[in-house]
Design an enzyme around this catalytic site. Structure first.
Site, PDB file in Angstrom:
ATOM      1  N   LYS A  12      51.924  26.612  40.986  1.00 24.69           N
ATOM      2  CA  LYS A  12      50.910  25.890  40.212  1.00 24.69           C
ATOM      3  C   LYS A  12      51.392  25.565  38.792  1.00 24.69           C
ATOM      4  CE  LYS A  12      46.968  27.840  42.750  1.00 24.69           C
ATOM      5  NZ  LYS A  12      45.605  28.391  42.606  1.00 24.69           N
ATOM      6  N   TYR A  52      41.874  20.331  48.148  1.00 21.80           N
ATOM      7  CA  TYR A  52      41.009  21.517  48.048  1.00 21.80           C
ATOM      8  C   TYR A  52      39.598  21.258  48.568  1.00 21.80           C
ATOM      9  CZ  TYR A  52      43.933  24.748  45.213  1.00 21.80           C
ATOM     10  OH  TYR A  52      44.877  25.636  44.770  1.00 21.80           O
ATOM     11  N   ASN A 115      46.582  31.308  38.574  1.00 23.43           N
ATOM     12  CA  ASN A 115      47.115  32.436  39.350  1.00 23.43           C
ATOM     13  C   ASN A 115      48.474  32.125  39.975  1.00 23.43           C
ATOM     14  OD1 ASN A 115      46.129  30.732  41.313  1.00 23.43           O
ATOM     15  ND2 ASN A 115      44.925  32.268  42.385  1.00 23.43           N
ATOM     16  N   HIS A 118      49.629  29.093  45.232  1.00 24.27           N
ATOM     17  CA  HIS A 118      48.675  28.930  46.333  1.00 24.27           C
ATOM     18  C   HIS A 118      49.452  29.168  47.621  1.00 24.27           C
ATOM     19  CE1 HIS A 118      45.765  27.134  49.092  1.00 24.27           C
ATOM     20  NE2 HIS A 118      46.814  26.549  49.653  1.00 24.27           N
ATOM     21  N   GLU A 129      48.053  21.625  55.555  1.00 28.77           N
ATOM     22  CA  GLU A 129      48.529  21.562  54.154  1.00 28.77           C
ATOM     23  C   GLU A 129      49.960  21.051  54.076  1.00 28.77           C
ATOM     24  OE1 GLU A 129      47.695  25.365  52.313  1.00 28.77           O
ATOM     25  OE2 GLU A 129      45.533  25.005  52.379  1.00 28.77           O
TER      26      GLU A 129
HETATM   27  P1  CMP Z   1      43.976  29.247  45.701  1.00 21.87           P
HETATM   28  O1  CMP Z   1      44.579  30.232  46.652  1.00 21.87           O
HETATM   29  O2  CMP Z   1      44.834  28.122  45.270  1.00 21.87           O
HETATM   30  O3  CMP Z   1      42.664  28.640  46.375  1.00 21.87           O
HETATM   31  C1  CMP Z   1      41.592  28.137  45.622  1.00 21.87           C
HETATM   32  C2  CMP Z   1      41.674  28.514  44.183  1.00 21.87           C
HETATM   33  O4  CMP Z   1      40.456  28.485  43.476  1.00 21.87           O
HETATM   34  C3  CMP Z   1      42.134  29.950  44.041  1.00 21.87           C
HETATM   35  O5  CMP Z   1      43.491  30.055  44.416  1.00 21.87           O
HETATM   36  C4  CMP Z   1      41.825  30.218  42.582  1.00 21.87           C
HETATM   37  O6  CMP Z   1      42.891  29.864  41.709  1.00 21.87           O
HETATM   38  C5  CMP Z   1      40.646  29.269  42.288  1.00 21.87           C
HETATM   39  N1  CMP Z   1      39.417  29.979  41.955  1.00 21.87           N
HETATM   40  C6  CMP Z   1      38.735  29.876  40.796  1.00 21.87           C
HETATM   41  N2  CMP Z   1      37.647  30.648  40.800  1.00 21.87           N
HETATM   42  C7  CMP Z   1      37.614  31.269  41.984  1.00 21.87           C
HETATM   43  C8  CMP Z   1      36.726  32.217  42.595  1.00 21.87           C
HETATM   44  N3  CMP Z   1      35.640  32.672  41.971  1.00 21.87           N
HETATM   45  N4  CMP Z   1      37.028  32.655  43.848  1.00 21.87           N
HETATM   46  C9  CMP Z   1      38.117  32.183  44.509  1.00 21.87           C
HETATM   47  N5  CMP Z   1      38.998  31.284  43.982  1.00 21.87           N
HETATM   48  C10 CMP Z   1      38.750  30.838  42.739  1.00 21.87           C
END
Ligand code: CMP
Length: 136
Positions: A12, A52, A115, A118, A129
């Protein structure tokens, strides 16, 4: 019996910006996940929203789409034994605060939004994906 799979990883914007791409790729390789294809791209908010869309009803959807389109990302096809589950273990929990020691999100994640990576959550989604980013 062997169970070789492919999964999608996205490095990311927060991690690309901090030049963590190579370090993260090394973690995949050390865990026997081969990099079959990869590219650095900068997607639009509309593309992020499509990618998403599974999260479209969530309160964080708009921020999530803004974030994924905020800077370059690296999309990677990983291949290896039980690649989907293995990649999720290597990544760690979504929120870096809850991620296990030595996982990518524990090592590099800044927040639940930033984070760092993904990863596809099932084989079915991995296929979708991968198809989203790579015409194969
Ligand atoms: P990712 O695995 O990319 O999938 C969706 C993303 O939404 C997740 O990582 C997080 O970075 C983001 N996100 C933000 N807020 C939340 C939340 N409360 N719960 C889950 N994902 C979240």
């Amino acid at each position: 019996m062997s169970n070789v799979e492919q999964t999608l990883s996205i490095i990311k914007p927060d991690a690309v910006e901090r030049n963590l791409t190579e370090e993260i790729k090394i973690i995949f390789k050390k865990n026997n996940l081969q990099i079959k294809n990869h590219k650095k791209i900068h997607i639009t908010k509309e593309e992020a929203a499509e990618f998403y869309k599974i999260h479209q009803s969530k309160p964080f959807y708009n921020d999530l789409c803004n974030y994924l389109s905020s800077g370059p990302i690296v999309v990677i096809i990983l291949e290896g034994e039980d690649a989907v589950l293995k990649n999720r273990k290597i990544m760690g929990a979504t929120d870096p605060n809850n991620a296990a020691e030595n996982t990518i999100r524990k090592l590099y994640g800044i927040s639940i939004d930033k984070n760092s990576v993904h990863g596809s959550d099932s084989l079915e989604n991995a296929k979708k994906e991968i198809g989203f980013f790579f015409n194969n």
